[in-house]
Design a protein around this motif. Structure first.
Motif, short mmCIF file in Angstrom:
data_model
loop_
_atom_site.label_atom_id
_atom_site.label_comp_id
_atom_site.label_asym_id
_atom_site.label_seq_id
_atom_site.Cartn_x
_atom_site.Cartn_y
_atom_site.Cartn_z
N TYR A 186 -3.67 32.16 39.38
CA TYR A 186 -5.00 32.52 39.89
C TYR A 186 -5.24 31.86 41.24
CZ TYR A 186 -10.12 32.31 40.30
OH TYR A 186 -11.41 32.38 40.76
N LEU A 190 -5.95 33.80 44.81
CA LEU A 190 -7.13 33.55 45.65
C LEU A 190 -6.72 33.29 47.10
CD1 LEU A 190 -9.54 31.28 43.55
CD2 LEU A 190 -9.85 33.68 44.18
N MET A 195 -8.91 33.54 50.66
CA MET A 195 -9.86 32.46 50.42
C MET A 195 -9.72 31.34 51.44
SD MET A 195 -10.55 30.03 47.11
CE MET A 195 -9.37 28.81 47.67
N THR A 339 -16.00 37.74 45.86
CA THR A 339 -14.73 37.68 45.13
C THR A 339 -14.50 36.28 44.58
OG1 THR A 339 -13.79 39.38 46.57
CG2 THR A 339 -12.25 38.04 45.30
N PHE A 340 -14.71 35.29 45.44
CA PHE A 340 -14.47 33.91 45.02
C PHE A 340 -15.51 33.45 43.99
CE2 PHE A 340 -15.46 29.36 45.82
CZ PHE A 340 -14.32 28.82 45.22
N SER A 343 -15.31 35.51 40.46
CA SER A 343 -14.11 35.22 39.67
C SER A 343 -14.08 33.76 39.25
CB SER A 343 -12.86 35.58 40.46
OG SER A 343 -12.71 34.77 41.61
N ALA A 368 -10.26 38.74 40.36
CA ALA A 368 -9.94 38.57 41.77
C ALA A 368 -9.21 39.80 42.31
CB ALA A 368 -9.08 37.31 41.96
N CYS A 372 -11.15 42.12 45.11
CA CYS A 372 -10.61 42.10 46.48
C CYS A 372 -10.50 43.50 47.06
CB CYS A 372 -9.25 41.40 46.51
SG CYS A 372 -7.87 42.36 45.83
#
Length: 626
Positions: A186, A190, A195, A339-340, A343, A368, A372
């Motif tokens: 994960y 990211l 990220m 997204t960050f 998730s 994620a 995305c």
């Protein structure tokens, strides 16, 4: 090699996903499957890295012997673990009465896993594991009764090294398979979907508002990324190539830029949720839910980041560094934040609900990858997603190999009671004072952690020192966190200081100069482990009591006084005598925190007196040298 590696990694990932939902019953077969997948992936990586070396035309000496060694390690490890997997139930049932064939396979398994560890983690770690195994076999020949062991049967030893399918190499396999596997993947995904770029822009946004703001992306960006990655050196390399040049551009010296990046990246190992894998190991040792252990580290982790920030602010004010004026790409913040946040929020929600880390990580991956797709022009390409998944499988293979390989080390220290004997030795040699014993434990933790990966450094010092610390009255959770923190700090302290070494190379600065600046910053954080030992309420998050406030205030006060003494600035540049006064004030506050509270008030009085003097005479005097 890529196809073979991804195929094995994909199969193992699907298998671990099924196991997370309870479709796998027999633990011996399950963890044998996992270790088999890990050694195959690690062996394929070893061969692939050498192929890349050859293709790139950057062949180092002894290429063909190294290739032969890697290929042999892959083949032998696959054959040995394949045999163990096929006979897992029988081996577990008959232990330690193994047949001759079983014993041969056990030797093959041991040497091949050590060989893969040597390839991926270096000589130091492999030597420590090998020496512990030799001690298991021949400890009975040591004359010193403190370290002498009984004469164990060879079958008994091989059972505890890992042939019995529930000890040794299997000792931490559960942590790797059931806890960290999907969280690591994960984290890699990211990063692959952008990220890193997003958090660096957030750091820039913050840096526009404070002096010396060019350090903002390093402190915020590196801290957030490292809290997901959980690996200091890797994070220095990943984020430092962007943050260090920016800091140097806006007035930071090369050594200071490198030290800020190194200390900020180290923060990820002590900030929830991942905490450099150690939180999972602590939970395993204490038989506690992982999320309870991770949350216990929240206040100390935030105090670490605050200490680093205070040191940087004092340094920036002393050198009159400007605010950051770099352009901020706010669009990427708006596009990637959902997204960050969504998730990561779901991952935390599942962990707080005591769901397994595997299910939480798997949910984070799915969310994620779906979210995305809605990032507009920041949507990752298929090539980026491929790289992210490949990087995730690479990280999980290497880190899982690490946890598998150090299993015998922990098992041997427990089986031979070496950890208890070391505690007895420390009690004999250290004075009968808790604070002096803690200082001794700090020194031992820093020494034992030199040059080793953080999870391994923690395991060694925990097994060696935690029983001793419990004997002097420290609760188990605080004892584990105390040695863990100083094992983490060993990446910043000379003579090895691997995080500092990586940062110094990126900053094109001297190692010793960067290490000196790193120690100045880190001094503000060394007080934290003592703080949560003497103020246990600092490890009660998310519970809150009013007792937390004075404990936090005392730590912040000591951090500010230390930074003032280290950098010689408070309203103006300070003389050497004034810096000594602030150093004495910080030391008195530390004594007040650990011995007698009266000294805290004495310290505060000295600090206020010196601060008023500095304020009244600001603008006068010569500029002191750093």
């Amino acid at each position: 090699m890529d196809i073979a590696f991804l195929a094995v990694g994909g199969l193992l990932t699907v298998y671990i996903a099924f196991s997370a939902f309870g479709f796998v019953r027999n633990s011996s077969e399950h963890y044998s499957n996992f270790i088999l997948g890990v050694v195959v992936m690690s062996g394929l990586l070893a061969v692939r890295n050498l192929c890349d070396e050859r293709i790139a035309g950057a062949v180092r000496p002894m290429f063909w012997p190294r290739l032969a060694f890697a290929a042999a390690s892959l083949i032998v490890a696959t054959l040995a673990m394949g045999y163990v997997r096929l006979n897992a139930v029988a081996l577990e049932t008959t232990q330690p009465f193994f047949s001759d064939t079983d014993m041969i396979v056990g030797w093959m398994m041991m040497f091949s896993i050590l060989a893969l560890t040597l390839i991926h983690w270096g000589l130091l770690l492999t030597s420590i594991i090998a020496i512990s195994i030799v001690y298991f076999f021949f400890g009975y020949q040591i004359d010193n009764p403190l370290f002498q062991t009984p004469r164990y049967d060879t079958g008994f030893i091989m059972n505890y090294i890992g042939l019995g399918t529930n000890q040794g190499f299997y000792y931490l396999a559960q942590v790797a398979a059931d806890s960290v596997y999907f969280l690591i993947i994960y984290a890699a995904i990211l990063l692959g979907i952008g990220m890193l770029d997003m958090v660096l822009e957030v750091g820039k946004l913050t840096g526009r508002k404070v002096p010396g703001g060019a350090a903002g992306p390093a402190i915020i960006g590196s801290g957030i990324v490292a809290s997901i990655m959980g690996q200091a050196v890797s994070n220095v390399v990943l984020t430092g190539r962007l943050t260090i040049p920016m800091m140097k551009k806006f007035g930071y010296s090369g050594t200071m830029a490198g030290s800020i990046e190194a200390t900020a990246s180290t923060a990820g190992q002590i900030m929830p949720p991942v905490m450099g894998l150690a939180a999972f190991i602590i939970a395993s040792f204490l038989n506690l839910p992982y999320i309870d252990v991770a949350l216990s580290g929240m206040y100390p982790g935030l105090l670490y980041l605050t200490g680093v920030t205070i040191a940087v602010i004092v340094y920036a004010n002393r050198n009159r560094l400007p605010k950051l004026v770099a352009k901020v790409d706010t669009a990427i913040i708006y596009r990637l934040t959902p997204t960050f946040v969504i998730s990561f929020g779901v991952v935390l929600w599942l962990l707080l609900g005591y769901r397994s880390p595997a299910i939480a990580g798997l949910a984070g991956i799915v969310l994620a990858l779906v979210l995305c797709l809605f990032q507009g022009r920041y949507r990752p390409t298929l090539a980026k997603l491929y790289e992210a998944i490949e990087e995730g499988l690479t990280l999980v293979a290497i880190l899982s190999l690490l946890l598998v390989a150090v299993g015998p080390l922990g098992q041997i220290m427990l089986t031979t009671n070496l950890s208890g004997r070391l505690g007895i030795m420390l009690i004999q040699y250290l004075p009968d004072s808790q604070i002096l014993m803690l200082l001794g434990a700090m020194a031992v933790s820093l020494v034992l952690g030199m040059g080793l990966p953080t999870p391994v450094a923690y395991i060694i010092v925990a097994l060696a020192l935690v029983p001793f610390m419990q004997q002097i009255g420290i609760p188990p959770l605080q004892a584990h966190f105390f040695v863990f923190y100083f094992a983490v700090f060993s990446t910043l302290t000379p003579p090895v200081a691997v995080s500092v070494l990586a940062a110094a190379k990126l900053a094109d600065a001297s190692f010793l100069g960067t290490a000196k600046d790193s120690m100045k910053i880190a001094l503000t954080t060394f007080v934290i482990p003592f703080a949560f030992v003497y103020s246990p309420e600092l490890m009660t998050f998310p519970s809150f009591s009013w007792a937390v406030i004075p404990a936090i205030a005392e730590v912040l006060y000591i951090q500010w006084a230390l930074s003032t003494a280290s950098y010689g600035y408070l309203f103006r540049h300070l003389s050497g005598l004034e810096r000594l006064g602030f150093a004495v004030a910080s030391l008195a506050a530390f004594v007040g925190m650990t011995v007698d509270p009266v000294w805290t008030w004495v310290s505060l009085g000295v600090f206020i007196l010196l601060a008023v003097l500095a304020w009244a005479t600001r603008g006068q005097g010569k500029v002191a040298t750093s």
